[in-house]
Design an enzyme around this catalytic site. Structure first.
Site, PDB file in Angstrom:
ATOM      1  CD  GLU A  44      -2.616   1.433   2.522  1.00 17.11           C
ATOM      2  OE1 GLU A  44      -3.630   2.151   2.500  1.00 17.11           O
ATOM      3  OE2 GLU A  44      -2.191   0.861   3.561  1.00 17.11           O
ATOM      4  CD  GLU A  69       2.584   8.124   5.008  1.00 18.70           C
ATOM      5  OE1 GLU A  69       2.949   9.289   4.761  1.00 18.70           O
ATOM      6  OE2 GLU A  69       1.541   7.609   4.527  1.00 18.70           O
ATOM      7  CG  ASN A  96       9.758   9.656  -2.618  1.00 16.61           C
ATOM      8  OD1 ASN A  96       8.747   9.330  -3.249  1.00 16.61           O
ATOM      9  ND2 ASN A  96      10.279  10.859  -2.720  1.00 16.61           N
ATOM     10  CG  ASP A 118      -1.933  15.504  -1.954  1.00 19.05           C
ATOM     11  OD1 ASP A 118      -2.742  16.128  -2.670  1.00 19.05           O
ATOM     12  OD2 ASP A 118      -1.173  16.070  -1.151  1.00 19.05           O
ATOM     13  CE  LYS A 122      -2.969  25.631  -6.284  1.00 19.28           C
ATOM     14  NZ  LYS A 122      -2.064  26.588  -5.602  1.00 19.28           N
ATOM     15  CB  THR A 191      -8.292   4.213   4.707  1.00 14.71           C
ATOM     16  OG1 THR A 191      -9.055   5.326   4.228  1.00 14.71           O
ATOM     17  CG2 THR A 191      -7.960   3.292   3.534  1.00 14.71           C
TER      18      THR A 191
END
Length: 214
Positions: A44, A69, A96, A118, A122, A191
């Site tokens: 995940e 994470e 990362n 996320d 933009k 989650t």
């Protein structure tokens, strides 16, 4: 929302090598040696506080799981969950996701989960989205032949973008739900974000996509 800094987080992660994988590049191509049993590996990306990955590991003892994470101050909460659960088929990595090829060899991973990533709304941030083509290429390199991505979000714009990105990349759509919690889908594990967003009446979107046979 600004993350509360936890200066002690790094030290705590180091205290539990049985749950947190340090120097993961050393396990590249031989991840099964790190787990109690040699079995399929699911990861995940953006595991947050760890509810999903620990509950998946509890429900599926015949699969190995790694929650990835980047934020130390977040992954320590996932570590607390894992310590309490004491699951032998679940590990955590504080790395990362853009560098997954450093840690996993081709065919190491059977499935990738992307949950409430996320959205980076933009346009100039498009390349940061975890369903952008460059990330899809990274996942392809580490997945088994015909490996899968399972994706959930409450962000309609990100979901629409991701479906287009998956399609343009040539992935096969196996399952698409525009309202997961009213779809009759069985076995869904929520989650922390999913529970919060759905309690506000937000629709949850989900899809399963598969890379074509090489």
């Amino acid at each position: 929302m600004r993350l509360r800094n936890k200066p002690w987080a790094k030290d705590k992660l180091l205290e539990y090598p049985q749950y947190v994988v340090h120097e993961p590049e050393q396990h590249r191509g031989r991840w099964n040696e790190l787990f109690a049993a040699a079995q399929p590996l699911h990861i995940e990306i953006g595991t947050g506080k760890g509810r999903f990955i620990t509950e998946m590991a509890r429900a599926n003892p015949n699969i190995n799981y790694i929650g990835i994470e980047l934020q130390e101050s977040v992954i320590v909460s996932a570590l607390d969950r894992l310590i309490e659960a004491g699951l032998p088929n679940c590990k955590l990595m504080n790395v990362n996701a853009a560098e997954l090829e450093k840690y996993f060899a081709s065919g190491d991973v059977n499935r990738v989960y992307l949950n409430f990533s996320d959205p980076w709304p933009k346009t100039r941030h498009e390349k940061r989205r975890l369903t952008y083509a460059s990330f899809l290429s990274v996942y392809e390199q580490i997945l088994v032949d015909q490996g899968e991505i399972h994706f959930k979000t409450d962000n309609q714009g990100l979901f629409e973008y991701s479906l287009m990105s998956f399609s343009h990349y040539g992935l096969l759509m196996k399952f698409v739900s525009l309202d997961l919690h009213n779809s009759g889908f069985e076995g869904n594990i929520m989650t922390e974000y999913e529970e919060k967003f759905s309690s506000r009446g937000n629709r949850i979107y989900r899809c399963e996509v598969q890379y074509p046979k090489k």
